[in-house]
Design a protein around this motif. Structure first.
Motif, PDB file in Angstrom:
ATOM      1  N   ILE A 195      31.550 -19.858  17.330  1.00 50.65           N
ATOM      2  CA  ILE A 195      33.001 -19.868  17.546  1.00 50.65           C
ATOM      3  C   ILE A 195      33.317 -19.460  18.976  1.00 50.65           C
ATOM      4  O   ILE A 195      34.162 -20.078  19.631  1.00 50.65           O
ATOM      5  CB  ILE A 195      33.708 -18.943  16.533  1.00 50.65           C
ATOM      6  N   ALA A 196      32.661 -18.441  19.466  1.00 52.35           N
ATOM      7  CA  ALA A 196      32.920 -18.002  20.840  1.00 52.35           C
ATOM      8  C   ALA A 196      32.567 -19.096  21.841  1.00 52.35           C
ATOM      9  O   ALA A 196      33.335 -19.375  22.772  1.00 52.35           O
ATOM     10  CB  ALA A 196      32.121 -16.740  21.142  1.00 52.35           C
ATOM     11  N   ILE A 197      31.438 -19.735  21.660  1.00 50.51           N
ATOM     12  CA  ILE A 197      31.022 -20.801  22.578  1.00 50.51           C
ATOM     13  C   ILE A 197      31.914 -22.028  22.415  1.00 50.51           C
ATOM     14  O   ILE A 197      32.333 -22.636  23.399  1.00 50.51           O
ATOM     15  CB  ILE A 197      29.542 -21.152  22.340  1.00 50.51           C
ATOM     16  N   GLY A 198      32.216 -22.389  21.170  1.00 47.78           N
ATOM     17  CA  GLY A 198      33.049 -23.567  20.915  1.00 47.78           C
ATOM     18  C   GLY A 198      34.472 -23.412  21.415  1.00 47.78           C
ATOM     19  O   GLY A 198      35.054 -24.345  21.967  1.00 47.78           O
ATOM     20  N   CYS A 199      35.048 -22.251  21.256  1.00 48.93           N
ATOM     21  CA  CYS A 199      36.409 -22.018  21.741  1.00 48.93           C
ATOM     22  C   CYS A 199      36.450 -22.004  23.268  1.00 48.93           C
ATOM     23  O   CYS A 199      37.400 -22.487  23.868  1.00 48.93           O
ATOM     24  CB  CYS A 199      36.965 -20.720  21.176  1.00 48.93           C
ATOM     25  N   THR A 200      35.431 -21.454  23.880  1.00 51.87           N
ATOM     26  CA  THR A 200      35.368 -21.438  25.336  1.00 51.87           C
ATOM     27  C   THR A 200      35.195 -22.846  25.890  1.00 51.87           C
ATOM     28  O   THR A 200      35.778 -23.193  26.907  1.00 51.87           O
ATOM     29  CB  THR A 200      34.200 -20.546  25.814  1.00 51.87           C
ATOM     30  N   ALA A 201      34.406 -23.669  25.191  1.00 56.02           N
ATOM     31  CA  ALA A 201      34.150 -25.035  25.650  1.00 56.02           C
ATOM     32  C   ALA A 201      35.291 -25.982  25.309  1.00 56.02           C
ATOM     33  O   ALA A 201      35.307 -27.118  25.780  1.00 56.02           O
ATOM     34  CB  ALA A 201      32.858 -25.550  25.036  1.00 56.02           C
ATOM     35  N   GLY A 202      36.226 -25.560  24.490  1.00 55.42           N
ATOM     36  CA  GLY A 202      37.370 -26.392  24.150  1.00 55.42           C
ATOM     37  C   GLY A 202      37.110 -27.381  23.025  1.00 55.42           C
ATOM     38  O   GLY A 202      37.764 -28.428  22.958  1.00 55.42           O
ATOM     39  N   MET A 203      36.187 -27.073  22.137  1.00 51.50           N
ATOM     40  CA  MET A 203      35.943 -27.943  20.984  1.00 51.50           C
ATOM     41  C   MET A 203      37.150 -27.893  20.054  1.00 51.50           C
ATOM     42  O   MET A 203      37.873 -26.913  20.003  1.00 51.50           O
ATOM     43  CB  MET A 203      34.700 -27.492  20.223  1.00 51.50           C
ATOM     44  N   GLY A 204      37.353 -28.939  19.316  1.00 52.83           N
ATOM     45  CA  GLY A 204      38.465 -28.980  18.376  1.00 52.83           C
ATOM     46  C   GLY A 204      38.238 -28.068  17.188  1.00 52.83           C
ATOM     47  O   GLY A 204      37.102 -27.767  16.809  1.00 52.83           O
ATOM     48  N   GLU A 205      39.337 -27.623  16.595  1.00 54.46           N
ATOM     49  CA  GLU A 205      39.240 -26.715  15.450  1.00 54.46           C
ATOM     50  C   GLU A 205      38.606 -27.400  14.252  1.00 54.46           C
ATOM     51  O   GLU A 205      37.857 -26.785  13.489  1.00 54.46           O
ATOM     52  CB  GLU A 205      40.632 -26.187  15.082  1.00 54.46           C
ATOM     53  N   THR A 206      38.860 -28.696  14.094  1.00 53.61           N
ATOM     54  CA  THR A 206      38.267 -29.437  12.982  1.00 53.61           C
ATOM     55  C   THR A 206      36.749 -29.488  13.114  1.00 53.61           C
ATOM     56  O   THR A 206      36.023 -29.307  12.132  1.00 53.61           O
ATOM     57  CB  THR A 206      38.840 -30.861  12.929  1.00 53.61           C
ATOM     58  N   MET A 207      36.282 -29.737  14.327  1.00 53.86           N
ATOM     59  CA  MET A 207      34.830 -29.780  14.562  1.00 53.86           C
ATOM     60  C   MET A 207      34.196 -28.415  14.325  1.00 53.86           C
ATOM     61  O   MET A 207      33.126 -28.317  13.713  1.00 53.86           O
ATOM     62  CB  MET A 207      34.562 -30.253  15.989  1.00 53.86           C
ATOM     63  N   LEU A 208      34.851 -27.365  14.793  1.00 51.06           N
ATOM     64  CA  LEU A 208      34.324 -26.016  14.591  1.00 51.06           C
ATOM     65  C   LEU A 208      34.222 -25.683  13.106  1.00 51.06           C
ATOM     66  O   LEU A 208      33.220 -25.153  12.644  1.00 51.06           O
ATOM     67  CB  LEU A 208      35.195 -24.987  15.299  1.00 51.06           C
ATOM     68  N   LYS A 209      35.270 -26.002  12.362  1.00 49.51           N
ATOM     69  CA  LYS A 209      35.250 -25.693  10.927  1.00 49.51           C
ATOM     70  C   LYS A 209      34.219 -26.534  10.187  1.00 49.51           C
ATOM     71  O   LYS A 209      33.608 -26.061   9.236  1.00 49.51           O
ATOM     72  CB  LYS A 209      36.640 -25.876  10.331  1.00 49.51           C
ATOM     73  N   ALA A 210      33.994 -27.760  10.621  1.00 48.15           N
ATOM     74  CA  ALA A 210      32.969 -28.597   9.984  1.00 48.15           C
ATOM     75  C   ALA A 210      31.573 -28.013  10.208  1.00 48.15           C
ATOM     76  O   ALA A 210      30.746 -27.975   9.285  1.00 48.15           O
ATOM     77  CB  ALA A 210      33.048 -30.020  10.515  1.00 48.15           C
ATOM     78  N   VAL A 211      31.312 -27.564  11.416  1.00 48.01           N
ATOM     79  CA  VAL A 211      30.009 -26.962  11.706  1.00 48.01           C
ATOM     80  C   VAL A 211      29.853 -25.658  10.928  1.00 48.01           C
ATOM     81  O   VAL A 211      28.777 -25.364  10.394  1.00 48.01           O
ATOM     82  CB  VAL A 211      29.841 -26.738  13.219  1.00 48.01           C
ATOM     83  N   LEU A 212      30.910 -24.860  10.829  1.00 47.23           N
ATOM     84  CA  LEU A 212      30.839 -23.612  10.070  1.00 47.23           C
ATOM     85  C   LEU A 212      30.608 -23.874   8.584  1.00 47.23           C
ATOM     86  O   LEU A 212      29.870 -23.144   7.926  1.00 47.23           O
ATOM     87  CB  LEU A 212      32.110 -22.799  10.265  1.00 47.23           C
ATOM     88  N   LEU A 213      31.230 -24.925   8.063  1.00 47.89           N
ATOM     89  CA  LEU A 213      31.020 -25.283   6.666  1.00 47.89           C
ATOM     90  C   LEU A 213      29.570 -25.706   6.425  1.00 47.89           C
ATOM     91  O   LEU A 213      28.951 -25.313   5.436  1.00 47.89           O
ATOM     92  CB  LEU A 213      31.977 -26.398   6.255  1.00 47.89           C
ATOM     93  N   ALA A 214      29.014 -26.479   7.341  1.00 47.88           N
ATOM     94  CA  ALA A 214      27.620 -26.901   7.213  1.00 47.88           C
ATOM     95  C   ALA A 214      26.676 -25.702   7.315  1.00 47.88           C
ATOM     96  O   ALA A 214      25.701 -25.596   6.551  1.00 47.88           O
ATOM     97  CB  ALA A 214      27.285 -27.932   8.283  1.00 47.88           C
ATOM     98  N   ALA A 215      26.960 -24.791   8.236  1.00 49.73           N
ATOM     99  CA  ALA A 215      26.120 -23.596   8.382  1.00 49.73           C
ATOM    100  C   ALA A 215      26.204 -22.719   7.140  1.00 49.73           C
ATOM    101  O   ALA A 215      25.197 -22.146   6.708  1.00 49.73           O
ATOM    102  CB  ALA A 215      26.543 -22.801   9.623  1.00 49.73           C
ATOM    103  N   THR A 216      27.384 -22.622   6.557  1.00 52.19           N
ATOM    104  CA  THR A 216      27.556 -21.828   5.348  1.00 52.19           C
ATOM    105  C   THR A 216      26.824 -22.456   4.176  1.00 52.19           C
ATOM    106  O   THR A 216      26.179 -21.752   3.393  1.00 52.19           O
ATOM    107  CB  THR A 216      29.050 -21.661   5.027  1.00 52.19           C
TER     108      THR A 216
END
Length: 103
Positions: free
Chosen positions: A25-46
């Motif tokens: 999340i820290a890297i993705g927010c700093t890089a400007g990734m979209g919230e949808t992409m971040l949540k998809a990756v978090l769902l896959a990691a979970t």
């Protein structure tokens, strides 16, 4: 050492999931990734973390009635898997209820 590692492996998986989620999340927010992409990756990691913890718990469940020397280790692994599954779930609650990047 392998005996201790096998009993605490589910908790290590939970710790790795916790660290990777917040680091991503820290890297993705700093890089400007979209919230949808971040949540998809978090769902896959979970999902991966829960599958890993469930496999470790199932292995301990199958071996918990085995010979006496390994019974305590397998019971500790089973209880650790339950605790780790709850931990993974609790880790994801603030990530899903709050905005990921806080904008």
């Amino acid at each position: 050492m392998p005996v201790l590692l096998r009993a605490s492996a589910p908790l290590l998986a939970w710790g790795a999931h916790f660290f990777l989620c917040y680091a991503f999340i820290a890297i993705g927010c700093t890089a400007g990734m979209g919230e949808t992409m971040l949540k998809a990756v978090l769902l896959a990691a979970t999902a991966l973390a829960l599958a890993t913890v469930a496999a470790m718990g199932l292995r301990s469940w199958r071996r918990v009635n085995g010979p006496a020397p390994s019974r305590l280790r397998d019971l500790a692994g089973l209880c650790g898997a339950g605790l780790a599954a709850m931990g993974v779930g609790w880790t994801m609650i603030p990530l899903w209820l709050l905005g990921v990047c806080g904008r």
